[in-house]
Enzyme design. Structure first.
Site, PDB file in Angstrom:
ATOM      1  N   VAL A  45      82.503  40.300  74.609  1.00  0.00           N
ATOM      2  CA  VAL A  45      83.037  40.782  73.420  1.00  0.00           C
ATOM      3  C   VAL A  45      82.747  42.340  73.328  1.00  0.00           C
ATOM      4  O   VAL A  45      82.286  42.905  74.361  1.00  0.00           O
ATOM      5  CB  VAL A  45      82.097  40.061  72.063  1.00  0.00           C
ATOM      6  CG1 VAL A  45      82.518  38.465  72.168  1.00  0.00           C
ATOM      7  CG2 VAL A  45      80.793  40.575  72.225  1.00  0.00           C
TER       8      VAL A  45
ATOM      9  N   ASP B 267      87.340  32.666  70.737  1.00  0.00           N
ATOM     10  CA  ASP B 267      87.478  34.013  70.092  1.00  0.00           C
ATOM     11  C   ASP B 267      87.352  33.409  68.573  1.00  0.00           C
ATOM     12  O   ASP B 267      87.142  32.451  68.415  1.00  0.00           O
ATOM     13  CB  ASP B 267      88.605  34.721  70.516  1.00  0.00           C
ATOM     14  CG  ASP B 267      88.475  36.266  70.591  1.00  0.00           C
ATOM     15  OD1 ASP B 267      88.284  36.595  69.324  1.00  0.00           O
ATOM     16  OD2 ASP B 267      88.796  36.723  71.521  1.00  0.00           O
TER      17      ASP B 267
ATOM     18  N   ASN C 181      78.274  52.460  86.997  1.00  0.00           N
ATOM     19  CA  ASN C 181      78.709  53.749  85.978  1.00  0.00           C
ATOM     20  C   ASN C 181      78.047  54.788  86.039  1.00  0.00           C
ATOM     21  O   ASN C 181      78.643  55.815  85.619  1.00  0.00           O
ATOM     22  CB  ASN C 181      78.792  52.866  84.594  1.00  0.00           C
ATOM     23  CG  ASN C 181      79.982  52.066  84.451  1.00  0.00           C
ATOM     24  OD1 ASN C 181      81.059  51.973  85.315  1.00  0.00           O
ATOM     25  ND2 ASN C 181      79.839  50.971  83.392  1.00  0.00           N
TER      26      ASN C 181
ATOM     27  N   GLU D 264      81.753  46.340  72.917  1.00  0.00           N
ATOM     28  CA  GLU D 264      80.519  46.884  73.249  1.00  0.00           C
ATOM     29  C   GLU D 264      79.841  47.422  72.152  1.00  0.00           C
ATOM     30  O   GLU D 264      79.733  48.565  71.788  1.00  0.00           O
ATOM     31  CB  GLU D 264      80.710  47.956  74.206  1.00  0.00           C
ATOM     32  CG  GLU D 264      81.246  47.648  75.748  1.00  0.00           C
ATOM     33  CD  GLU D 264      79.958  46.980  76.666  1.00  0.00           C
ATOM     34  OE1 GLU D 264      79.100  47.996  76.884  1.00  0.00           O
ATOM     35  OE2 GLU D 264      79.631  45.917  76.669  1.00  0.00           O
TER      36      GLU D 264
ATOM     37  N   LYS E 133      77.469  41.801  69.492  1.00  0.00           N
ATOM     38  CA  LYS E 133      76.988  40.967  70.595  1.00  0.00           C
ATOM     39  C   LYS E 133      75.637  40.118  70.153  1.00  0.00           C
ATOM     40  O   LYS E 133      75.388  39.063  70.448  1.00  0.00           O
ATOM     41  CB  LYS E 133      76.268  41.997  71.646  1.00  0.00           C
ATOM     42  CG  LYS E 133      77.606  42.366  72.359  1.00  0.00           C
ATOM     43  CD  LYS E 133      77.020  43.165  73.688  1.00  0.00           C
ATOM     44  CE  LYS E 133      78.107  43.774  74.374  1.00  0.00           C
ATOM     45  NZ  LYS E 133      79.157  42.892  75.328  1.00  0.00           N
TER      46      LYS E 133
ATOM     47  N   GLU F  14      78.245  43.460  89.227  1.00  0.00           N
ATOM     48  CA  GLU F  14      76.884  43.790  89.225  1.00  0.00           C
ATOM     49  C   GLU F  14      76.099  42.703  88.472  1.00  0.00           C
ATOM     50  O   GLU F  14      76.478  42.264  87.195  1.00  0.00           O
ATOM     51  CB  GLU F  14      76.605  45.067  88.220  1.00  0.00           C
ATOM     52  CG  GLU F  14      77.034  46.367  89.194  1.00  0.00           C
ATOM     53  CD  GLU F  14      76.808  47.628  88.318  1.00  0.00           C
ATOM     54  OE1 GLU F  14      75.938  48.350  88.498  1.00  0.00           O
ATOM     55  OE2 GLU F  14      77.349  47.713  87.364  1.00  0.00           O
TER      56      GLU F  14
ATOM     57  N   MET G 296      89.139  41.588  79.233  1.00  0.00           N
ATOM     58  CA  MET G 296      87.885  41.357  80.114  1.00  0.00           C
ATOM     59  C   MET G 296      87.756  39.735  80.119  1.00  0.00           C
ATOM     60  O   MET G 296      87.477  39.127  81.144  1.00  0.00           O
ATOM     61  CB  MET G 296      86.687  41.969  79.821  1.00  0.00           C
ATOM     62  CG  MET G 296      86.708  43.498  80.308  1.00  0.00           C
ATOM     63  SD  MET G 296      87.339  43.721  82.217  1.00  0.00           S
ATOM     64  CE  MET G 296      85.681  43.556  82.779  1.00  0.00           C
TER      65      MET G 296
ATOM     66  N   SER H 193      79.113  46.724  79.966  1.00  0.00           N
ATOM     67  CA  SER H 193      79.145  47.735  80.851  1.00  0.00           C
ATOM     68  C   SER H 193      78.336  48.953  80.703  1.00  0.00           C
ATOM     69  O   SER H 193      78.026  49.731  81.803  1.00  0.00           O
ATOM     70  CB  SER H 193      80.453  48.024  80.954  1.00  0.00           C
ATOM     71  OG  SER H 193      80.837  48.628  79.784  1.00  0.00           O
TER      72      SER H 193
ATOM     73  N   HIS I 188      78.075  42.080  85.200  1.00  0.00           N
ATOM     74  CA  HIS I 188      79.198  43.037  84.850  1.00  0.00           C
ATOM     75  C   HIS I 188      80.246  43.213  85.672  1.00  0.00           C
ATOM     76  O   HIS I 188      80.294  43.318  87.098  1.00  0.00           O
ATOM     77  CB  HIS I 188      78.496  44.411  84.862  1.00  0.00           C
ATOM     78  CG  HIS I 188      79.387  45.518  84.459  1.00  0.00           C
ATOM     79  ND1 HIS I 188      79.126  46.681  85.295  1.00  0.00           N
ATOM     80  CD2 HIS I 188      80.273  45.823  83.766  1.00  0.00           C
ATOM     81  CE1 HIS I 188      80.188  47.601  84.786  1.00  0.00           C
ATOM     82  NE2 HIS I 188      81.061  47.058  83.934  1.00  0.00           N
TER      83      HIS I 188
END
Length: 738
Positions: free
Chosen positions: A414, A357, A514, A416, A421, A476, A338, A443, A464
């Protein structure tokens, strides 16, 4: 000659009038009533002026024209609604007259007695190409920017200004039907090969070549107005046509399941029109166009896919009074699939991006994703090697957080996991400037909870993206409880810059898209458990207008991700958050059978090595006792799949998660392909009437469970005869905000 607002007219020594269309204050030329009136005046003036020998019609912008203007389309619908209230019969007559205005203007150009040549320099869509088809000559520039199309079918209508009659009289009927029923774009070369343009020349020679056609004695008569004209391929009564026309409706039904009246009307216009004199054929087209304009599908699709999408894309939800931000540099933290894709679309918009990263190797791996995408584009001829190199030069992979010191926006992408986070938020905030906005691409995790880890929650927002980022048009934008206007404005400016369509939603688990997607998938679980044959579930979904069946979609998002989300819901909301039968099914799929979806080659489908195609896993039917197909009503399956999604969308409005019906509609179509012919989830409800929808929900609740029970808001709206677009009027809200 007169002066015009939208055109300039210059007549040269050879008597050729160059008409240049250049609307003030607009990035693209569009047809408005004023534009049409001015074309009418120009036509009359050039016909009356004996010194004018011919006309070259071109654009003063980088594109030719995108077709009709929003306001013109909207005014046609509002006129119809107002007139219908007074006199339904007279209203249809007025609509018929309005629907024929453009067609009749173009016919007057075609029969004016002096040659007209259209010089197409860029995008030429819809009515603009229909105008070009009415000209006696067409020259297109040999440039990538030239895209020629009649895309009206994509917004529920069809080419109603002569397109369905001129295209099949220039190209063969099969190519004409293919072009118009799919709305696909043609390159200048393809248009020439089909016989739709006469010449393709280098951009610098476009006007010269167009004028030369007139100097060379171009006849001011359309081929079909010549005596003895024959349709390419011989028309309707030939052996070839006898193969094409009986098969065409069947092919169309296979592709559209009969959900798009506009597409079927194209077939009728072509088949009937080719058997008639040209002016009568135009009248047939006008009648079908009037009929289609009165359908719920046309109204809903135009509103959502044309009007609302443009309004949202232009920042309809952007806070007033916040100056536009010039985004000079963006940081993306997390170089996985992503994050790497977000970095790619950012660089593709010309914005320098730092891709971060944990170590250089991981960051480089993220940039390699951009390199692969660029190589694909270059290989397909959609990007030059130089442009590809420029794009890649804008992506800087690094493990060094200090490179974020001068970014305007950070996008966190990063894993979920709240702890991961939290650590990233702290590391980022230690180095960024006090004006920088922090956007999380979560998400599922609520933004307000994540913002609790931030020292400045008013500058924290959710953005999102959907996978694959480079293809999915929707984003979103999620507001946490403390998110400020500046963060919202910058997020929307960023989304506009990378050419995505935003919807703004308030914070909740799963946000908007979702939540709706998992309702769709959960309904399929119910159906499986009831013993509905899996193939019927998938086929009913496609017949209902969904692009992919729910089981196929679950494989794409990963079955084990569904398991994680279900377990997280139980942990946070208690055991009743998920049906035990659903948990048992997914636990068995993942933990016992190791069927995790496309990613490990087996889920609800089997994924053999290419070129073999995926197919439903035969073992699915052994999990539950199967009902005979003859006992399952396909219409009920279709209703269940659409209603469960629409009901969830209505709940998000009731809860204040989504506040603008345009966003629920556009979000549902762009986010997961909710039956586009309906205009989206709330237009689906409004289209049948809230009262009818409530009755349908009650019937389904009785047979298939409480989750179909209509909500208090829907019951109240049904009792009051309200609609979503009436009760939550987006234009009223905009006017109040302004």
């Amino acid at each position: 000659m007169s002066t015009y607002t939208n055109f300039t007219v210059e007549t040269d020594a050879d008597g050729i009038a160059l008409v240049t269309w250049d609307m003030p204050g607009k990035s693209m030329n569009v047809f408005t009533l004023e534009v049409m009136a001015e074309i009418e005046q120009i036509l009359a003036a050039t016909v009356a002026d004996a010194a004018v020998k011919g006309v070259v019609f071109t654009s003063g912008k980088s594109s030719f024209s995108g077709g009709a203007d929003l306001t013109m389309i909207k005014s046609m619908f509002s006129m119809l609604a107002e007139e219908k209230a007074k006199d339904p019969q007279a209203a249809v007559q007025k609509l018929f007259d309005a629907a024929g205005q453009m067609s009749q203007l173009f016919r007057r150009i075609e029969t004016n007695g002096k040659p007209w040549v259209s010089a197409i320099n860029g995008t030429c869509m819809g009515g603009a190409f229909e105008l070009s088809l009415a000209c006696h000559g067409r020259v297109a520039a040999n440039a990538k920017a030239v895209k020629i199309a009649l895309p009206e079918v994509k917004v529920g209508i069809f080419p109603g200004a002569g397109g369905t009659q001129r295209v099949p009289r220039l190209a063969n009927a099969q190519d004409a039907l293919q072009m118009m029923t799919t709305g696909s774009s043609l390159t200048a070369q393809r248009a020439k090969a089909m016989g739709l343009v006469h010449q393709v020349v280098e951009p610098g020679e476009l006007i010269t070549a167009a004028k030369q056609m007139i100097k060379d004695g171009l006849k001011p008569v359309a081929p079909w107005d010549e005596k003895g004209f024959k349709v390419p391929g011989g028309g309707v009564w030939t052996p070839a046509a006898a193969q094409l026309f009986p098969a065409a409706p069947a092919i169309l039904r296979r592709e559209t399941a009969g959900n798009y009246p506009g597409a079927l009307a194209i077939l009728k216009c072509v088949y009937e029109g080719l058997q008639l004199p040209f002016d009568t054929a135009l009248k047939v087209e006008q009648r079908y166009f009037t009929q289609i304009l009165q359908t719920t599908e046309a109204f809903s699709m135009i509103r959502s896919l044309f009007v609302s999408m443009q309004e949202l894309g232009k920042g309809a939800r952007r806070p007033a009074g916040v100056p536009k931000t010039e985004i000079k540099k963006v940081g993306v933290v997390g170089a996985g699939f992503m994050g790497a894709s977000i970095a790619y679309v950012t660089a593709a918009a010309g914005i320098p991006v730092v891709l971060i990263d944990r170590d250089q190797e991981a960051a480089d791996k993220g940039k390699a994703h951009s390199e692969k995408l660029v190589a694909d584009q270059v290989g397909k001829g959609r990007m030059t090697k130089e442009d590809g190199e420029k794009l890649l030069a804008l992506v800087t992979p690094t493990p060094d957080y200090s490179t974020l010191a001068d970014v305007d926006l950070v996008v966190e992408a990063v894993f979920e996991d709240r702890a991961v986070k939290k650590a990233v938020i702290e590391q980022v905030e230690a180095v960024i400037s006090e004006d920088t906005i922090f956007a999380s691409n979560t998400s599922t995790l609520p933004i307000t909870g994540l913002a609790g880890n931030s020292k400045r929650p008013e500058q924290f927002i959710g953005v999102h993206f959907f996978s694959p980022v480079e293809k999915m048009m929707l984003t979103e934008v999620i507001l946490g409880e403390q998110t400020g206007d500046k963060a919202l404005a910058m997020a929307l400016d960023f989304v506009a810059k990378i050419k995505k369509t935003p919807i703004v939603v308030n914070d909740t688990r799963g946000f908007f898209v979702n939540r709706c997607v998992f309702r769709y998938i959960n309904e399929a679980y119910d159906m499986l458990i009831e013993g509905v044959p899996p193939a019927m579930i998938e086929n009913a979904a496609k017949m209902a207008g969904m692009p992919v069946g729910p089981l196929s979609l679950n494989d794409e998002v990963a079955v084990d991700l569904s398991q994680k989300i279900m377990k997280a819901s139980i942990a946070d909301l208690g055991p009743n958050a998920v049906k035990p039968e659903h948990m048992d099914l997914i636990d068995k799929m993942v933990d016992v059978l190791d069927r995790r979806g496309r990613k490990n080659g087996q889920g609800f489908y089997d994924y053999p090595a290419k070129p073999a195609k995926k197919s439903l896993w035969p073992g699915l039917k052994d999990l539950y006792p199967q009902k005979p197909a003859s006992e399952v009503d396909v219409n009920t399956l279709k209703e269940r799949l659409l209603v469960t999604i629409a009901l969830e969308a209505a709940r998000t409005m009731e809860e204040g998660i989504v506040t603008d019906p345009r966003e629920a509609d556009v979000g549902s179509i762009l986010g997961f392909g909710f039956a586009p012919y309906t205009g989206g989830t709330l237009s689906y409800i409004d289209g049948m009437g809230v009262k009818t929808f409530v009755a349908l929900c009650e019937r389904l609740a009785e047979a298939y469970g409480e989750h179909f029970k209509p909500t208090p808001l829907l019951m109240e709206m049904a009792a009051n005869g309200e609609t979503f677009y009436g009760r939550f009027d987006p234009y009223g809200a905009v006017e109040r905000a302004a």
